[in-house]
Structure formats: C-alpha cells, structure tokens
Scaffold this active site. Structure first.
Site, PDB file in Angstrom:
ATOM      1  N   VAL A   8     -14.507  12.463   0.000  1.00 16.45           N
ATOM      2  CA  VAL A   8     -14.232  11.793   1.135  1.00 16.45           C
ATOM      3  C   VAL A   8     -13.585  12.643   2.045  1.00 16.45           C
ATOM      4  O   VAL A   8     -12.526  13.291   1.631  1.00 16.45           O
ATOM      5  CB  VAL A   8     -13.135  10.683   0.607  1.00 16.45           C
ATOM      6  N   TYR A  11      -5.095  18.728 -11.212  1.00 15.49           N
ATOM      7  CA  TYR A  11      -5.612  17.497 -10.313  1.00 15.49           C
ATOM      8  C   TYR A  11      -6.377  16.586 -11.142  1.00 15.49           C
ATOM      9  O   TYR A  11      -6.149  15.323 -11.294  1.00 15.49           O
ATOM     10  CB  TYR A  11      -6.267  17.824  -8.969  1.00 15.49           C
ATOM     11  N   ASN A  39      -2.565   3.991  -3.816  1.00 14.75           N
ATOM     12  CA  ASN A  39      -3.201   4.971  -3.274  1.00 14.75           C
ATOM     13  C   ASN A  39      -2.586   6.450  -3.122  1.00 14.75           C
ATOM     14  O   ASN A  39      -3.102   7.289  -3.055  1.00 14.75           O
ATOM     15  CB  ASN A  39      -3.512   4.316  -1.905  1.00 14.75           C
ATOM     16  N   LYS A  63      -5.938  12.636 -12.562  1.00 14.99           N
ATOM     17  CA  LYS A  63      -6.774  11.481 -12.223  1.00 14.99           C
ATOM     18  C   LYS A  63      -7.409  11.049 -13.692  1.00 14.99           C
ATOM     19  O   LYS A  63      -8.053   9.651 -13.656  1.00 14.99           O
ATOM     20  CB  LYS A  63      -7.946  11.826 -11.190  1.00 14.99           C
ATOM     21  N   ASP A  80       9.158   7.854  -0.958  1.00 16.77           N
ATOM     22  CA  ASP A  80       8.639   8.804  -1.840  1.00 16.77           C
ATOM     23  C   ASP A  80       8.356   8.602  -3.060  1.00 16.77           C
ATOM     24  O   ASP A  80       9.334   8.154  -3.759  1.00 16.77           O
ATOM     25  CB  ASP A  80       9.240  10.024  -1.665  1.00 16.77           C
ATOM     26  N   ILE A 106       0.764  -1.281   0.036  1.00 15.83           N
ATOM     27  CA  ILE A 106       0.103   0.000   0.107  1.00 15.83           C
ATOM     28  C   ILE A 106       0.761   1.321  -0.017  1.00 15.83           C
ATOM     29  O   ILE A 106       1.876   1.494   0.918  1.00 15.83           O
ATOM     30  CB  ILE A 106      -0.810   0.037   1.319  1.00 15.83           C
TER      31      ILE A 106
END
Length: 259
Positions: free
Chosen positions: A191, A158, A92, A162, A65, A11
């Site tokens: 979220v 951003y 993630n 995505k 990183d 993760i």
C-alpha cells in the site's frame, strides 16, 4: 439508512494514510468519529474538512500516542458523551523503521515498533472492549499485514509485531466467542501511503521505488474494506482478510512492468 448510520467509530493513526481514508469513508456512512493520532494539527484539519460536507455527525479529534497507556486510558475516560460508547474500534496505528537485518536493528527501533504496533493495540483494546461487553455490542478491527503472515529479510521486527497482531486478533476472537462482539483483521500487501516514507526516514524517492513498475494499493482501497467489514449484518464476522494489488502474490513475489 445504512447499518452504520449513527455508530461511533474510534480510529487510531487517523492523521494520514489508511486511518485518514477510513475516517472520510465512515463519515459518508453517517458515523460519529473519534480521531486520534500524535499530530493534533492534522486531525483538526481532517475534522474541519469532513465537517464541511457532513454536518450531522459528531467528530472528536484528540492527540494520542498509543505507546502511552496512561494517555490511552485518559482519552477513553474523557470521551465526550456523544461518542462515549464506541461501536467500532479500528486499531490502525502502526509503523516500521528501516530494512536492516536483525543483527543491525537498534534497540530504540525495536522498542518503538513493539510499543506502537503491539502494546498500543493491546492497551486500546483493553480500554474499550469492557464497555462493549457491558453493552453487548461492538466490533474490533485490527489492521494487520502480509508481514504478519510471511516473514521477509529486512523486516524481522516489523514482521514479528504483525505476527503478534495476528495472534492477538485470533485469541481475542476466541475469548469473545460467547459475546456479540465481532473481531476482525485486515491484512494489506503493498500500500503506497506515508507509512512507507516513514520506513525510509522521510526519503520519498526510496519509498516510491518500492512500488516502481506496478500499481500498488492506496489508502482508500483498504479503507473501503474496513468500512465494508464493519457494515456486515450483526451475525456476520469477517475474521481475516488478506488484500494484495493484482501484481503481488506474497510478501516478496511481485511482477514489475519493464520500463
């Protein structure tokens, strides 16, 4: 015994938010964990906390990183034997800075978002998927966003990152279609996590105002779906999942209760 028992899950961005919640929920399934993030002290705290109630799983916490390809390659090459073979990669790690219109976005902000949200995901996938192909098993789960489906003012860069995650996920699935490796994308709407506080450069009040008048999703909601996606039978792949709180309909259409 569940389908995920004994699997190794890697993760990124595991020090908080969706990454941390996912680590806790995968631990409940009996998974071994590789926890990575830039804040090693947070990872060590998380490792210690999970280890108290899950004595039979192996947890490796390591500073990473994702913007640094050499660091990624080193971390993957030096994984302990217990977690050397990654079964599930959860890409993630991601971030957004500000809500400036495109013409005002600073170069450093552009570079940071592109490096974290796109290059980091690509480099991790390149580091881990070849071994999955050798083993003929594996699952890549990318955390996308409604911002990768529908652009909005103040989110140009951003959203672009995505949209790239969406394209990369779909292309990778096509490239791996003749293998047993599954490729999935989970795209949350609103979220409430530390992610939003980072966007507003630590201004918690501004971050909280985004969710005023409605009940947003929380990290555990998305983590539950990540674990569910990973736990499907081997012949089942959840390719793309879009998840909203009940009072959100798209990137900008929300209902807020009057105060």
């Amino acid at each position: 015994m569940g389908r995920l028992q004994g699997k190794t899950v890697f993760i990124t961005g595991a020090s908080s938010g969706i990454g941390e919640a996912s680590a806790r929920q995968f631990a409940k399934e009996g998974c071994n964990l590789v926890l990575t993030a830039r804040r090693l002290e947070k990872l060590e705290q998380l490792k210690a906390d999970i280890s108290k109630s899950h004595l039979n799983i192996f947890i490796h916490a390591v500073k990473l990183d994702v913007r640094d390809k050499k660091q990624i390659d080193t971390v993957v090459t030096e994984l302990p034997a217990q977690v050397k073979d990654v079964d599930v990669l959860v890409n993630n790690a991601g971030m957004v800075i500000g809500t400036d219109p495109l013409i005002d976005v600073k170069e450093a902000v552009v570079d940071q978002m592109l490096a974290t949200n796109i290059k980091g995901l690509v480099f991790l996938t390149q580091a881990i998927v070849p071994r999955m192909k050798e083993r003929e098993t594996g699952h890549v789960i990318n955390i996308g966003s409604i911002a990768g489906k529908q652009a909005y003012a103040g989110g140009s860069i951003y959203c672009a990152t995505k949209f790239a995650v969406d394209a990369i996920t779909k292309a990778l699935a096509i490239e791996l279609v003749d293998t047993p490796i599954r490729v999935s994308q989970i795209c949350p709407g609103m979220v409430n996590t530390e992610f939003s506080t980072v966007r507003f450069q630590g201004d918690k009040e501004k971050a909280d105002n985004v969710y005023k008048g409605l009940q947003p999703l929380v990290a555990d909601d998305i983590a539950e779906l990540i674990v569910f996606t990973a736990g499907r039978p081997a012949h089942v792949n959840i390719a793309d999942m879009l998840v909203f709180p009940v009072n959100q309909a798209d990137s900008k259409t929300v209902y807020r209760r009057p105060e």
